[in-house]
Design a protein around this motif. Sequence first.
Motif, mmCIF file in Angstrom:
data_model
loop_
_atom_site.group_PDB
_atom_site.id
_atom_site.type_symbol
_atom_site.label_atom_id
_atom_site.label_comp_id
_atom_site.label_asym_id
_atom_site.label_seq_id
_atom_site.Cartn_x
_atom_site.Cartn_y
_atom_site.Cartn_z
ATOM 1 N N SER A 192 0.938 -1.223 -0.076
ATOM 2 C CA SER A 192 0.010 -0.062 0.235
ATOM 3 C C SER A 192 0.807 1.365 -0.362
ATOM 4 C CB SER A 192 -0.952 0.112 1.273
ATOM 5 O OG SER A 192 -1.421 1.462 1.440
ATOM 6 N N VAL B 169 -1.682 9.164 0.379
ATOM 7 C CA VAL B 169 -0.731 8.692 -0.843
ATOM 8 C C VAL B 169 0.108 9.877 -1.443
ATOM 9 C CG1 VAL B 169 -1.903 6.885 -1.435
ATOM 10 C CG2 VAL B 169 -2.384 8.777 -2.752
ATOM 11 N N SER B 198 -3.764 1.525 -2.596
ATOM 12 C CA SER B 198 -3.951 1.581 -1.232
ATOM 13 C C SER B 198 -5.011 1.153 -0.552
ATOM 14 C CB SER B 198 -3.652 2.995 -0.819
ATOM 15 O OG SER B 198 -2.065 3.536 -1.022
#
Lengths: 455, 314
Positions: A192, B169, B198
């Motif tokens: 992630s 992010v 993500s």
Amino acid sequence: MVVVGADKKALANPTKAFFVNMITRDITLEDCILDLIDNSVDGAWRCEGSLPMGLAVTADLSKYSIMISASPDGFSIKDNCGGMTFDDAANHAFSFGRHADQRQDAYSIGVYGIGMKRAVFKLGADIYIRSTYREPDATRQTFAVPIAVPDWLKNDAPPWDFDIVEAEALADDGVEIVVTGLTPGAFASFDSPAFLQNLRRTIARDYTLHLNRGLKIVVNDIEVPGWPIELRQSAEFAPMRIEYSDHQDGLDVKVEVIGGMSAPPPESADPDEEDDGEKRFGWYVVCNGRIVLAADKTNMSGWGTEDWPQWHRQYSGFVGFVLFTAANAVALPLTTTKRSVDTTSEIYRRARRHMREVSKEWIHYTNVRKQALEEAKQKEAAAAAVPIYAVTPQSSVKLPILTSRPVQRLANVNYSVSIAKMRKLARAFGDINLPYREVGLSSFNYAYDDMVGEE
Amino acid sequence: MASFEVVNYSLRPGKTIQRQIIFDGVRALQQHLELKHLIYVGFGSIWFTDFVLAHKLLGVDDMFSIESDDIGYCRAKFNSPYATVRVYHGLSSAVLSTLYNDDLVRRRPWMVWLDYDYEFDETVRDDVRSLIENVPANSIVLITFNGKDAKYGDASDRPRRIRHVFGDVAPDDLLKDQCREGRMQETLANLALDFMKSMAAELRRPGGFVPAFRIIYKDTTPMVTVGGILPTKGAVKIAMDAVSAPNWCCFPEKPVVAPHLTLREAVTLQSQLPRTEKLSRDIVKSLGFDLEEEQIEAFQRYYRMYPAFAQIVA
């Protein structure tokens, strides 16, 4: 029929699986990685002579680096912070918990002796820990501890030990830990981009004091810059900065408390408005140089306790630091995860009195300033940012005394519009990021000037 | 020059080429992943170009078009190209929620391509999150959005806007330079893919998200198309191998900027292709006209996908 006798026993032997499960359960992956960084940082401080880590110390950590690589393929952390000795590995570093006779590094942060084990078990199944260090006679030695977790778990019979094997030397004296066969949680997290960005942010914040002393921490080839911690100072704004000695269980602890304005309070206290900067405000608790509680706005640092109001966005702009430094880390107000404060600690409770003083002064100031906003903003703009190390000692925080104007009765307006339209109008007023409240006010003033005209 | 020979400007060769690249890619994935009974979801508008390709190239029958405008909806129903296309009236967020629970589609892999005219904003972000959370395994998710730098604010405001809309992010130290002109589209493409990855990790999709598509193209305005696969856990390696194969075409290094050519020019250039050597500017001049080097290179790379029609204008 059950016959009870002296030779009848209820088994109470622990299993390895239980142990591994228990120690990894209540800690996050991120905190585990920070534990490994702590070990490297402790190594660096050891190399520098185990100095106390208060703010006034001018130690230079620029020789030291910690390189971290995290991806779904595996995890590694490698430092040049002196390495772990064979004796440490054989007798201390891999046992679960500290022996009573174990030497405690002065001014270190590791207390409970489980950080590294907990971290590697949380990360994966194939672990390889390698250390290169210098003996007192300066000869370099290297060893490795390979752990294949599934195999290790199979046999619960004591002694619980790990093989130590020969290994090729690292380029620098230090420790390298490589983990593959990641646990599902580690795999998903390292896949992630958001997790990795947040890891960088946490490292930047929690190790800012070390990073600002030159320590280099690199995550996936990108160096992590420390957060600049600054407070504003001027003739009318002076942060509190005090220092005193205290004792916990007979051990000496030095306490420093610093608090004041880091940034002007926000334009709007509306909870709907977002503010990137809010993440930085609140109380920081530092133990032997490591931030263990960052930007705290909860009752952990005292907000909402003992006639000290709960945090409100109105108080944004405030930063406070309370630093505990002790030769023996047992005296520090840490929880086992080292990620939080033990609020029952006496030295922490005594420090809270000073934290409350400065917080309440700030709260009062933010209330008063609402009645004299223009004057407050001018004075706030005139205060210059000063790095936390350079804040002048001051026994209590100094904040401006403002002349409040009579309060007018006001009308509150509350309505909803599409986000797309809001952004377009914000843009038209000059800044696509203008808070919603400002766009509303500007549009009201615009219409008022156009249609009514008078002041 | 007779006006009927001019390729209609509104046909947008960049968009057409990009669309062809995507569908070629998905067709290649059909050889590797369990994509039988694929369904297609998109904003068909009144033209349904992508729907036609889904049906003809991928063999997809069940297709769902989303239209929020009242008149647009009426025209979309009228222009629906095939019996198995269903047109839904409403915002994407509401229609998608309905589709997730539709028995016809909730156990079948989707190819969903939401082609927005506008920039990546909170509504796009919410749609992406919703898709990643809910679409069935082995689905392919794509979005297209406006990548023009000015759509994200004035130069000094853009980094903050980008950080706000992409959340965690986006790096805290995003530079103004990364949010300008050509670099802006690269930044947006990277952050959009990071966001999708993500989301899949946060929502613990067993197979995660495998980035598979990343195309920047431009006709009048620069657009960004990104997307990927949400495979079952067992299909992750297959998906990753497919998109990292040397012949995977959906990560072109350069933006797709296709020259607007007359029919005569296109046909003449095409007659020189395919060739292993570069089609040089000298050759083009010897054929009787001239083009910029980048335009020639783009044509040589994408000539197979060029829109091959003319429209009588006068």
